[in-house]
Design a protein around this motif. Structure first.
Motif, PDB file in Angstrom:
ATOM      1  N   ASN A 140      48.194 -28.990 -28.605  1.00  0.00           N
ATOM      2  CA  ASN A 140      48.086 -30.338 -28.041  1.00  0.00           C
ATOM      3  C   ASN A 140      49.445 -30.882 -27.624  1.00  0.00           C
ATOM      4  OD1 ASN A 140      45.352 -30.209 -28.513  1.00  0.00           O
ATOM      5  ND2 ASN A 140      45.345 -31.639 -30.230  1.00  0.00           N
ATOM      6  N   LEU A 141      50.485 -30.538 -28.371  1.00  0.00           N
ATOM      7  CA  LEU A 141      51.833 -31.024 -28.067  1.00  0.00           C
ATOM      8  C   LEU A 141      52.450 -30.274 -26.897  1.00  0.00           C
ATOM      9  CD1 LEU A 141      54.419 -32.637 -28.704  1.00  0.00           C
ATOM     10  CD2 LEU A 141      54.995 -30.876 -30.394  1.00  0.00           C
ATOM     11  N   THR A 142      52.397 -28.951 -26.922  1.00  0.00           N
ATOM     12  CA  THR A 142      53.139 -28.156 -25.942  1.00  0.00           C
ATOM     13  C   THR A 142      52.359 -27.914 -24.646  1.00  0.00           C
ATOM     14  OG1 THR A 142      52.353 -26.078 -26.919  1.00  0.00           O
ATOM     15  CG2 THR A 142      54.443 -26.976 -27.742  1.00  0.00           C
ATOM     16  N   GLN A 143      51.042 -27.937 -24.705  1.00  0.00           N
ATOM     17  CA  GLN A 143      50.242 -27.661 -23.517  1.00  0.00           C
ATOM     18  C   GLN A 143      49.406 -28.860 -23.083  1.00  0.00           C
ATOM     19  OE1 GLN A 143      48.546 -23.839 -23.091  1.00  0.00           O
ATOM     20  NE2 GLN A 143      49.864 -22.857 -24.587  1.00  0.00           N
ATOM     21  N   GLU A 144      49.660 -30.003 -23.730  1.00  0.00           N
ATOM     22  CA  GLU A 144      48.993 -31.262 -23.376  1.00  0.00           C
ATOM     23  C   GLU A 144      47.479 -31.104 -23.336  1.00  0.00           C
ATOM     24  OE1 GLU A 144      50.815 -32.739 -19.818  1.00  0.00           O
ATOM     25  OE2 GLU A 144      52.739 -33.082 -20.781  1.00  0.00           O
ATOM     26  N   LYS A 145      46.972 -30.454 -24.379  1.00  0.00           N
ATOM     27  CA  LYS A 145      45.536 -30.315 -24.548  1.00  0.00           C
ATOM     28  C   LYS A 145      45.034 -31.391 -25.512  1.00  0.00           C
ATOM     29  CE  LYS A 145      45.423 -26.519 -22.089  1.00  0.00           C
ATOM     30  NZ  LYS A 145      44.783 -26.483 -20.745  1.00  0.00           N
ATOM     31  N   ASN A 146      43.723 -31.443 -25.700  1.00  0.00           N
ATOM     32  CA  ASN A 146      43.144 -32.397 -26.645  1.00  0.00           C
ATOM     33  C   ASN A 146      42.062 -31.708 -27.468  1.00  0.00           C
ATOM     34  OD1 ASN A 146      42.749 -34.862 -27.951  1.00  0.00           O
ATOM     35  ND2 ASN A 146      41.145 -35.471 -26.519  1.00  0.00           N
ATOM     36  N   PHE A 147      42.441 -30.599 -28.109  1.00  0.00           N
ATOM     37  CA  PHE A 147      41.494 -29.884 -28.951  1.00  0.00           C
ATOM     38  C   PHE A 147      41.256 -30.679 -30.229  1.00  0.00           C
ATOM     39  CE2 PHE A 147      43.444 -26.218 -26.625  1.00  0.00           C
ATOM     40  CZ  PHE A 147      42.304 -25.859 -25.919  1.00  0.00           C
ATOM     41  N   LEU A 148      40.007 -30.781 -30.629  1.00  0.00           N
ATOM     42  CA  LEU A 148      39.634 -31.479 -31.851  1.00  0.00           C
ATOM     43  C   LEU A 148      39.619 -30.483 -33.015  1.00  0.00           C
ATOM     44  CD1 LEU A 148      36.728 -33.709 -30.486  1.00  0.00           C
ATOM     45  CD2 LEU A 148      39.118 -34.366 -30.883  1.00  0.00           C
ATOM     46  N   PRO A 149      39.846 -30.970 -34.237  1.00  0.00           N
ATOM     47  CA  PRO A 149      39.848 -30.044 -35.387  1.00  0.00           C
ATOM     48  C   PRO A 149      38.460 -29.491 -35.675  1.00  0.00           C
ATOM     49  CG  PRO A 149      40.102 -32.324 -36.118  1.00  0.00           C
ATOM     50  CD  PRO A 149      40.190 -32.347 -34.636  1.00  0.00           C
ATOM     51  N   VAL A 150      38.420 -28.283 -36.228  1.00  0.00           N
ATOM     52  CA  VAL A 150      37.175 -27.670 -36.677  1.00  0.00           C
ATOM     53  C   VAL A 150      37.297 -27.406 -38.173  1.00  0.00           C
ATOM     54  CG1 VAL A 150      36.662 -26.631 -34.449  1.00  0.00           C
ATOM     55  CG2 VAL A 150      37.961 -25.322 -36.123  1.00  0.00           C
ATOM     56  N   SER A 151      36.202 -27.488 -38.882  1.00  0.00           N
ATOM     57  CA  SER A 151      36.234 -27.299 -40.332  1.00  0.00           C
ATOM     58  C   SER A 151      36.146 -25.820 -40.692  1.00  0.00           C
ATOM     59  CB  SER A 151      35.084 -28.060 -40.984  1.00  0.00           C
ATOM     60  OG  SER A 151      33.840 -27.445 -40.644  1.00  0.00           O
ATOM     61  N   LEU A 152      36.499 -25.519 -41.931  1.00  0.00           N
ATOM     62  CA  LEU A 152      36.375 -24.148 -42.409  1.00  0.00           C
ATOM     63  C   LEU A 152      34.917 -23.694 -42.366  1.00  0.00           C
ATOM     64  CD1 LEU A 152      37.666 -21.628 -43.663  1.00  0.00           C
ATOM     65  CD2 LEU A 152      37.398 -22.703 -45.908  1.00  0.00           C
ATOM     66  N   ALA A 153      33.996 -24.589 -42.693  1.00  0.00           N
ATOM     67  CA  ALA A 153      32.573 -24.251 -42.644  1.00  0.00           C
ATOM     68  C   ALA A 153      32.140 -23.929 -41.218  1.00  0.00           C
ATOM     69  CB  ALA A 153      31.743 -25.403 -43.203  1.00  0.00           C
ATOM     70  N   GLU A 154      32.654 -24.672 -40.248  1.00  0.00           N
ATOM     71  CA  GLU A 154      32.316 -24.397 -38.843  1.00  0.00           C
ATOM     72  C   GLU A 154      32.879 -23.051 -38.408  1.00  0.00           C
ATOM     73  OE1 GLU A 154      32.013 -28.759 -36.704  1.00  0.00           O
ATOM     74  OE2 GLU A 154      34.001 -28.054 -37.317  1.00  0.00           O
ATOM     75  N   ILE A 155      34.070 -22.724 -38.866  1.00  0.00           N
ATOM     76  CA  ILE A 155      34.649 -21.416 -38.556  1.00  0.00           C
ATOM     77  C   ILE A 155      33.773 -20.311 -39.139  1.00  0.00           C
ATOM     78  CG2 ILE A 155      36.604 -19.880 -39.015  1.00  0.00           C
ATOM     79  CD1 ILE A 155      38.414 -22.361 -38.864  1.00  0.00           C
ATOM     80  N   GLN A 156      33.367 -20.491 -40.364  1.00  0.00           N
ATOM     81  CA  GLN A 156      32.573 -19.470 -41.043  1.00  0.00           C
ATOM     82  C   GLN A 156      31.206 -19.280 -40.385  1.00  0.00           C
ATOM     83  OE1 GLN A 156      32.079 -20.188 -45.233  1.00  0.00           O
ATOM     84  NE2 GLN A 156      31.170 -18.184 -45.628  1.00  0.00           N
TER      85      GLN A 156
END
Length: 398
Positions: free
Chosen positions: A156-172
């Motif tokens: 988000n800082l270096t590429q001016e994106k706006n990715f939202l966080p994902v939870s560990l459960a969502e990753i799994q």
């Protein structure tokens, strides 16, 4: 106090709102007294200045930022400074590096008790136990921890994106749906490699990337020679040995420490090694793993020792072993979201009943497939399948 106001205003003029650390929106700013702890360079100062400029938007006399080691405090104390500030209409006080002020806990308690409508935010080193000062602040202060940046924040800082966080459960459970959404907007692997080397601190946008290792070495020196010198009462000889200990660890992390061997190399006692390891972990220069089933206590030998983040790996060793870097990254991200991580009998990390094995793109499940609940965190892949998950996606959790 004109010098403090002038300095505060100069810093506010240089503060922008292009990027906010994730913690900014999680802090309950209406609390009367807030502590923000974190490693050097993580953005605590900027966070406080952004709160003044974009959150409070006060009249110039209502809010004041200063560092507790400002030369003003050579001849003035914190209580009298606050009294003058309050009597002139001040209501929002932001104090940086409070651990540099000798009587910080006693005077903050007096300020809290004397000015019920004054809001105080202070920052400190991660190593400072704010609840064990000379005065009891446990009922008065709400504490927050600001770690270094996640891979998500780096993007988000270096590429001016706006990715939202994902939870560990969502990753799994849903990584195969989440990762294509991200990879449709960028190629994560080149950025991930750069993040591992030098993207953990916000300074990445203000410095030549090649100078980041030197900057990190300076941070290590400051943490040991200044922060821990104040907090743990180090002298120059002790600081030298603590840095020597860190150098010894950096050559072989992650590893199961032999305290007697380390003590001989550093030319100190076993008790000193235990104490210094604990202080380096509190100062966010190391991370520990304790084996599954063991209790956690102070001055206990950890079962495995890691550097706190991967940037330190590259700052302290020219070519760190990639397997070590991968494990360091995952442990760092899991600890930064406040997960209790243990060393399992099989695999690399255990979180409750979930075991995670870390490796490269060809990593298989042979070490953990006898377990019911496991993941393979594989580097050098953009997309995963089933229980094989891209390592980089674990950097999107905060």
């Amino acid at each position: 106090m004109d010098i403090l106001f002038s300095n505060s205003q100069n810093l506010l003029n240089q503060t922008d709102g292009k990027f906010f650390r994730y913690l900014f929106d999680k802090i309950e700013w209406n609390q009367r007294m807030i502590a923000i702890k974190g490693p050097r360079g993580s953005g605590k100062t900027t966070l406080m200045l952004q709160r003044i400029k974009y959150g409070i938007k006060p009249q110039s006399y209502e809010a004041l930022y200063f560092s507790a080691d400002h030369y003003w405090f050579y001849t003035h104390n914190l209580v009298e400074t606050t009294a003058t500030f309050y009597e002139n209409g001040g209501r929002f006080l932001f104090i940086d590096e409070v651990h540099k002020y000798p009587n910080w806990s006693r005077e903050l308690k007096n300020i809290y008790d004397s000015y019920p409508d004054l809001k105080v935010v202070f920052s400190s080193s991660s190593a400072l136990d704010i609840y064990r000062g000379e005065s009891d602040l446990s009922r008065r202060v709400i504490s927050y921890e600001l770690p270094g940046m996640s891979f998500r924040e780096y993007l988000n800082l270096t590429q001016e994106k706006n990715f939202l966080p994902v939870s560990l459960a969502e990753i799994q459970n849903s990584h195969s749906q989440i990762t294509p959404e991200i990879t449709s907007k960028l190629q994560p692997l080149p950025a991930f490699k750069e993040y591992l080397k030098r993207g953990y601190l916000p300074i990445i946008t203000e410095s030549n990337p090649e100078s980041i290792p030197v900057f990190l070495q300076q941070i290590i020196n400051t943490v040991v020679e200044s922060d821990l010198a104040f907090i743990a009462d180090y002298n120059a000889g002790t600081a030298y040995k603590v840095k020597k200990l860190l150098g010894v660890l950096a050559e072989s992390v992650p590893f199961k420490p032999n305290v007697s061997s380390i003590a001989r190399k550093v030319e100190t006692s076993r008790d000193s090694v235990y104490e210094w390891l604990t202080q380096l972990e509190k100062a966010r220069l190391l991370n520990f793993l304790i084996a599954e089933g063991k209790g956690i206590s102070l001055l206990q030998k950890p079962d495995k020792v890691y550097l706190e983040n991967t940037n330190l790996s590259y700052a302290l060793k020219a070519t760190p072993e990639i397997g070590s870097v991968r494990e360091t990254f995952l442990l760092n991200q899991l600890k930064n979201i406040k997960k209790e991580v243990r060393l399992p009998k099989s695999g690399d990390f255990q979180l409750d009943d979930l075991v995670i094995e870390v490796g490269g793109k060809n990593k298989d499940a042979s070490q953990v497939n006898h377990l019911e609940n496991y993941l393979i965190a594989a580097d050098e892949i953009e997309l995963g399948f089933g229980k094989k998950v891209p390592l980089w996606i674990f950097g999107m959790m905060y």
